[in-house]
Design a protein around this motif. Structure first.
Motif, PDB file in Angstrom:
ATOM      1  N   LYS A 212      -5.575  17.545 -12.890  1.00  0.00           N
ATOM      2  CA  LYS A 212      -4.019  18.990 -12.313  1.00  0.00           C
ATOM      3  C   LYS A 212      -3.043  17.940 -11.303  1.00  0.00           C
ATOM      4  O   LYS A 212      -1.960  18.407 -11.444  1.00  0.00           O
ATOM      5  N   ASN A 213      -4.518  17.462 -10.732  1.00  0.00           N
ATOM      6  CA  ASN A 213      -2.839  17.568  -9.057  1.00  0.00           C
ATOM      7  C   ASN A 213      -2.078  15.747  -9.825  1.00  0.00           C
ATOM      8  O   ASN A 213      -0.835  15.734  -9.492  1.00  0.00           O
ATOM      9  N   LEU A 214      -3.056  15.144 -10.653  1.00  0.00           N
ATOM     10  CA  LEU A 214      -1.437  13.902 -11.666  1.00  0.00           C
ATOM     11  C   LEU A 214      -1.465  14.205 -11.800  1.00  0.00           C
ATOM     12  O   LEU A 214      -0.235  14.026 -12.003  1.00  0.00           O
ATOM     13  N   TYR A 215      -1.225  15.342 -13.052  1.00  0.00           N
ATOM     14  CA  TYR A 215      -0.574  15.766 -13.741  1.00  0.00           C
ATOM     15  C   TYR A 215       1.076  16.308 -13.453  1.00  0.00           C
ATOM     16  O   TYR A 215       1.783  16.238 -12.918  1.00  0.00           O
ATOM     17  N   ASP A 216       0.687  17.095 -11.997  1.00  0.00           N
ATOM     18  CA  ASP A 216       1.425  17.810 -11.358  1.00  0.00           C
ATOM     19  C   ASP A 216       2.240  16.200 -10.156  1.00  0.00           C
ATOM     20  O   ASP A 216       4.119  16.896 -10.164  1.00  0.00           O
ATOM     21  N   GLU A 217       1.372  15.217 -10.024  1.00  0.00           N
ATOM     22  CA  GLU A 217       2.524  14.752  -9.659  1.00  0.00           C
ATOM     23  C   GLU A 217       3.357  13.777 -10.625  1.00  0.00           C
ATOM     24  O   GLU A 217       4.076  12.782 -10.259  1.00  0.00           O
ATOM     25  N   GLY A 218       3.539  14.532 -12.062  1.00  0.00           N
ATOM     26  CA  GLY A 218       3.661  13.474 -12.603  1.00  0.00           C
ATOM     27  C   GLY A 218       3.194  11.897 -13.688  1.00  0.00           C
ATOM     28  O   GLY A 218       4.050  11.719 -13.846  1.00  0.00           O
ATOM     29  N   THR A 219       2.402  12.244 -13.306  1.00  0.00           N
ATOM     30  CA  THR A 219       1.119  11.003 -14.279  1.00  0.00           C
ATOM     31  C   THR A 219       1.515  11.299 -15.592  1.00  0.00           C
ATOM     32  O   THR A 219       1.780  12.479 -16.693  1.00  0.00           O
TER      33      THR A 219
END
Length: 330
Positions: A212-219
């Motif tokens: 989820k964190n990676l998705y929120d960072e735009g990965t």
């Protein structure tokens, strides 16, 4: 007149009704699937209302497609649990009504055991080591001493919950496994994610948070999907391989909704080949929840004498498969 039974499934998003003969022929497998809003999971009350509305037409379709008359089934089988309470209660009411109106015995079935026994019947597996992966289960299982025994399991999320909760975070509708598999196939960009194997158990919640964190960072979404599958599947394949080496089983079978994932089946195929074990996967059309798993397992139970009076029939939201006696295998 056919020697057959009718089964009713309603543990989560699927309301299914199936007629199965005593020799394992699936004469019908009608179903209606509740669709959650994009970004949302299963709402138990909304799903139960969907089941209630769909029940008359699904029952009618199951009888029509089977070519079996209402007087022919020897018993009415239903999912007693585990599952969502409001959904289970709809299936139980439908099954009680059928059993009472047709004057047939009522047979309770454990939903997870249903996945296993239907898989054994369809794949021809006799005594497999089982990987059950779905929205409700992530377990490695083998039969011993009259019951299916759990040799390893997830300590928090199931594989289905991992994929669905990440997919919903990204705005996908549940179930999300098929869409995530499609995105993963576009990438080879592996991103390190928490790999948590504890003995023969796994933990997936840390991986979900990291994804989820990676998705929120735009990965890139496809890279996260690829990495999520590779990491989570490697964990369950590792514990399955350890159980295979310990039990020395000659067959490994994968069942449950996530069994439809081709990457997971590919990894299991490679692992079992190293041990010269036969690998089978339940056919995709029967990997998800369906009435056939309840009808076939209910028939096995009915043949072994299982019955429950309508007035005493209940549902069990929490009902572990390793607490269920399996007399037809003893």
């Amino acid at each position: 007149m056919k020697n057959c039974v009718i089964g009713v499934e309603s543990t989560a998003h699927t309301f299914g009704v199936s007629v199965v003969s005593s020799d394992g022929e699936i004469l019908s497998d009608a179903k209606n699937v509740y669709k959650a809003r994009a970004g949302s999971g299963i709402h138990p009350l909304e799903a139960s209302k969907s089941h209630l509305n769909a029940a008359p037409s699904v029952v009618k379709k199951a009888f029509e497609e089977s070519g079996v008359g209402p007087e022919e089934p020897k018993a009415v089988c239903y999912s007693m649990g585990p599952g969502l309470g409001p959904c289970l209660r709809v299936g139980a009411v439908v099954a009680r009504t059928l059993a009472s109106s047709l004057s047939k015995p009522l047979v309770p079935v454990n939903h997870a055991v249903g996945h296993i026994e239907l898989g054994c019947m369809l794949t021809g597996s006799a005594d497999p080591l089982v990987l059950l992966v779905s929205g409700g289960h992530a377990m490695v299982i083998a039969f011993s001493g009259g019951r299916w025994r759990v040799l390893g399991e997830s300590l928090d999320l199931t594989l289905g919950q991992l994929l669905d909760q990440f997919g919903r975070h990204a705005g996908l509708p549940s179930p999300c496994g098929k869409a995530i598999e499609a995105e993963a196939s576009k990438s080879k960009g592996y991103l390190p994610l928490p790999y948590s194997v504890k003995g023969n158990d796994v933990s997936l919640s840390g991986m979900l948070t990291a994804a989820k964190n990676l998705y929120d960072e735009g990965t890139p979404f496809e890279d996260i999907c690829f990495s999520l599958q590779e990491t989570a599947f490697a964990m369950v394949v590792e514990v399955t391989e350890r159980a295979l080496a310990f039990t020395d089983k000659k067959e490994v079978m994968i069942v449950g909704g996530v069994a439809a994932n081709r990457r997971l089946s590919g990894m299991m195929t490679e692992m079992t080949a190293r041990h010269s074990a036969r690998f089978t996967a339940v056919p995709i059309e029967y990997s998800g929840d369906c009435g056939a798993q309840i009808a076939w397992t209910g028939y096995l139970a009915f043949r072994s004498g299982a019955r429950i009076p309508v007035g005493e029939s209940t549902v069990r939201q929490a009902w572990r498969l390793d607490s269920v006696d399996i007399p037809w295998r003893s």
